[in-house]
Design an enzyme around this catalytic site. Structure first.
Site, short mmCIF file in Angstrom:
data_model
loop_
_atom_site.label_atom_id
_atom_site.label_comp_id
_atom_site.label_asym_id
_atom_site.label_seq_id
_atom_site.Cartn_x
_atom_site.Cartn_y
_atom_site.Cartn_z
N ARG A 167 -6.68 0.67 -12.37
CA ARG A 167 -6.84 -0.33 -11.12
C ARG A 167 -7.81 0.52 -10.09
O ARG A 167 -7.43 1.48 -9.70
CB ARG A 167 -5.47 -0.63 -10.68
CG ARG A 167 -5.59 -1.29 -9.44
CD ARG A 167 -4.44 -1.34 -8.63
NE ARG A 167 -3.29 -1.98 -9.43
CZ ARG A 167 -1.81 -1.50 -9.10
NH1 ARG A 167 -1.55 -0.72 -8.29
NH2 ARG A 167 -0.87 -2.10 -9.75
N ASP A 184 1.18 3.98 -9.91
CA ASP A 184 0.12 3.93 -8.49
C ASP A 184 -0.05 5.09 -8.22
O ASP A 184 0.56 6.20 -8.29
CB ASP A 184 0.98 3.09 -7.68
CG ASP A 184 0.96 1.64 -7.83
OD1 ASP A 184 -0.08 1.12 -8.41
OD2 ASP A 184 1.81 1.15 -7.03
N MET A 185 -1.09 5.18 -7.26
CA MET A 185 -1.90 6.61 -6.79
C MET A 185 -1.11 6.61 -5.08
O MET A 185 -1.11 5.79 -4.56
CB MET A 185 -3.19 6.49 -6.83
CG MET A 185 -3.81 7.97 -6.33
SD MET A 185 -3.14 9.35 -7.35
CE MET A 185 -3.95 8.71 -9.17
N LYS A 244 5.40 4.08 -8.15
CA LYS A 244 5.08 5.27 -7.56
C LYS A 244 5.98 6.52 -7.99
O LYS A 244 7.27 6.36 -8.03
CB LYS A 244 5.20 5.09 -5.89
CG LYS A 244 4.17 4.18 -5.44
CD LYS A 244 4.08 4.02 -4.00
CE LYS A 244 2.92 3.27 -3.36
NZ LYS A 244 3.06 1.88 -3.89
N ALA A 290 -5.53 3.70 0.85
CA ALA A 290 -4.61 3.30 1.97
C ALA A 290 -3.95 4.28 2.76
O ALA A 290 -3.44 4.23 3.74
CB ALA A 290 -3.59 2.33 1.66
N THR A 308 -9.14 -5.67 -4.57
CA THR A 308 -9.81 -5.80 -3.37
C THR A 308 -9.61 -7.37 -2.73
O THR A 308 -9.67 -8.33 -3.55
CB THR A 308 -11.16 -5.45 -3.59
OG1 THR A 308 -12.08 -5.64 -2.18
CG2 THR A 308 -11.79 -6.40 -4.37
N HIS A 309 -9.78 -7.37 -1.32
CA HIS A 309 -9.75 -8.63 -0.58
C HIS A 309 -11.37 -8.88 -0.04
O HIS A 309 -11.54 -9.79 0.64
CB HIS A 309 -8.58 -8.86 0.34
CG HIS A 309 -7.57 -8.78 -0.03
ND1 HIS A 309 -6.56 -7.67 0.46
CD2 HIS A 309 -6.77 -9.44 -0.95
CE1 HIS A 309 -5.41 -7.91 -0.10
NE2 HIS A 309 -5.54 -8.75 -0.91
N GLN A 357 -8.63 5.86 -6.55
CA GLN A 357 -9.06 5.38 -5.17
C GLN A 357 -10.46 5.79 -4.81
O GLN A 357 -10.88 6.89 -4.83
CB GLN A 357 -8.13 6.13 -4.02
CG GLN A 357 -6.54 5.69 -4.41
CD GLN A 357 -5.71 6.84 -3.89
OE1 GLN A 357 -5.71 8.13 -3.98
NE2 GLN A 357 -4.65 6.42 -3.13
N LYS A 370 -9.61 0.98 -2.80
CA LYS A 370 -10.48 1.80 -1.79
C LYS A 370 -9.59 2.80 -1.32
O LYS A 370 -10.00 3.98 -1.03
CB LYS A 370 -10.75 0.96 -0.67
CG LYS A 370 -11.96 -0.13 -1.02
CD LYS A 370 -12.36 -0.81 0.08
CE LYS A 370 -13.68 -1.90 -0.31
NZ LYS A 370 -14.03 -2.59 0.92
#
Length: 305
Positions: free
Chosen positions: A182, A132-133, A98, A187, A224-225, A161, A185
Site C-alpha cells: 500500500r 501498517d507503517m 499496527k 501522516a 489517496t484522495h 510512505q 503519502k
C-alpha cells in the site's frame, strides 16, 4: 498555511484530554460516518454496505503504542476473531494492524509471536493482513519483520510512505518478495533529515513510487484522495499496458464517496479503510493533518444520513 494546518491537527491528535473526551462522548457522533463503531461486530453492517456497493474493505482496530503485554495478547486475540468473522460472514475484507498495538515498543520477540499467531490464522482463512507503517523511528524494524514473515506466510502485506527519503530504496529491497504494497503519502510529523517537508516533493516522490511498484508487476494499493494522483495512476497504467487487476485504489471510509463510486463504475477496484474502536480521535486528527482538504470531505461525511 498548509504546514500550520498540518502541525495544528498533529498537535490536536496528541492532546490526551481531548482524546479522553472523544473516546467517552464522541463515538455516537462518528459511528457510521468515519468509523465502524467500537467493536468489529458493530462494523460488520458497514462492511456489508460497502461490499454491496462494489467496494472491498480493510478494517483496523484503532489503538497504538501499547505498553502492557497482556493488552497486546488481547489485541491479538481480537484480530484473530475478526479474521474468523470475515471468513464466516463471507466479507470482502482485509485486516490492517499496527505493530505498536502488538508490542513493538515492548519487545521484538513479543510482537513477532503475536504476528505469527495472526498470520497463521490469516493463511488458514485466506484473508490478507496489512502491516501498517508508523513513524520513521519504527520503519526499519517494521520492514525487517515484514520481510522475515513474508518468507513464511502468503497473506501479509505492508505500507510504504512517500514522504520518507528511504522509500524508493525500501521498495527495491523488497521486490524479490513480490510484495503487495500500500502506497501512502504519510501522516506523521517527521524531521527534515528523514522526510520531505514540501508537499510538491512528497507528491513527486509518490508518483515515482506508484510507477516503480506498478512496473514491478507486484500488486499495488494506491491510497489517496488526491484526484491528481488517481489520474496519474490511471494514465500510467494505461500507457504501460498494466491491467486493472494489478492495482487498487484505497480511500478512507466517509471521505470522497463520489470519487469512490466513479472509480467502481469505471471498473477499478476500490478498497475502503474502515477503522473501529474507541481510539478514533487521534486517527481522525492525523488524517486531517495528512491532507487539510480532507476537512471538507470529513464534515460532509459526518453530516450524511
Amino acid at each position: 498555511m498548509e504546514a500550520l494546518s498540518r502541525n495544528f491537527f498533529l498537535y490536536l491528535s496528541k492532546n490526551q484530554q481531548l482524546n479522553k473526551l472523544a473516546s467517552q462522548y464522541g463515538i455516537k457522533m462518528v459511528r457510521g460516518k468515519i468509523v465502524g463503531g467500537v467493536s468489529f461486530d458493530q462494523a460488520i453492517p458497514f462492511i456489508q454496505e460497502q461490499n454491496k456497493a462494489g467496494m472491498s474493505v480493510t478494517v483496523d482496530h484503532l489503538g497504538e503504542y501499547v505498553d502492557d503485554p497482556l493488552t497486546t495478547l488481547e489485541r491479538t486475540s481480537g484480530i484473530v476473531a475478526a479474521l474468523e468473522m470475515i471468513k464466516k460472514e463471507n466479507l470482502d475484507a482485509h485486516v490492517s494492524l499496527k505493530l505498536t498495538a502488538l508490542g513493538l515498543d515492548i519487545s521484538e520477540e513479543l510482537v513477532r509471536l503475536n504476528l505469527r499467531r495472526i498470520l497463521t490464522a490469516a493463511d488458514r482463512l485466506d484473508v490478507m493482513v496489512t502491516i501498517d507503517m508508523e513513524d520513521s523511528t519504527r520503519c526499519a524494524q517494521t520492514l525487517n519483520l515484514f520481510q522475515e514473515l513474508k518468507a513464511d506466510y502468503q497473506n501479509v502485506s505492508t505500507v510504504i510512505q512517500a514522504y520518507l527519503y528511504r522509500s524508493g530504496e525500501d521498495l527495491d529491497r523488497m521486490q524479490h518478495l513480490q510484495p503487495f504494497v500500500r502506497l501512502v503519502k504519510g501522516a506523521y510529523k517527521e524531521r527534515l533529515s528523514v522526510a520531505f517537508q514540501d508537499k510538491r516533493d512528497v507528491d513527486a516522490n509518490y508518483r515515482k513510487l506508484i510507477a516503480k511498484q506498478l512496473d514491478s508487476g507486484s500488486y499495488t494499493a494506491i491510497a489517496t484522495h488526491d484526484e491528481r494522483m488517481v489520474s496519474f495512476a490511471k494514465h500510467y497504467a494505461l500507457e504501460k499496458g498494466i491491467g486493472k487487476e494489478k492495482f487498487e485504489f484505497q480511500m478512507l471510509y466517509g471521505m470522497r464517496q463520489q470519487l469512490q463510486e466513479e472509480l467502481v463504475k469505471q471498473g477499478y477496484k476500490v478498497r475502503i479503510y474502515l477503522p473501529y474502536g474507541d481510539d478514533w480521535y487521534g486517527y481522525f486528527m492525523r488524517r486531517l493533518a495528512e491532507r487539510p482538504a480532507n476537512i471538507a470531505f470529513a464534515l460532509k461525511g459526518m453530516t450524511k444520513k
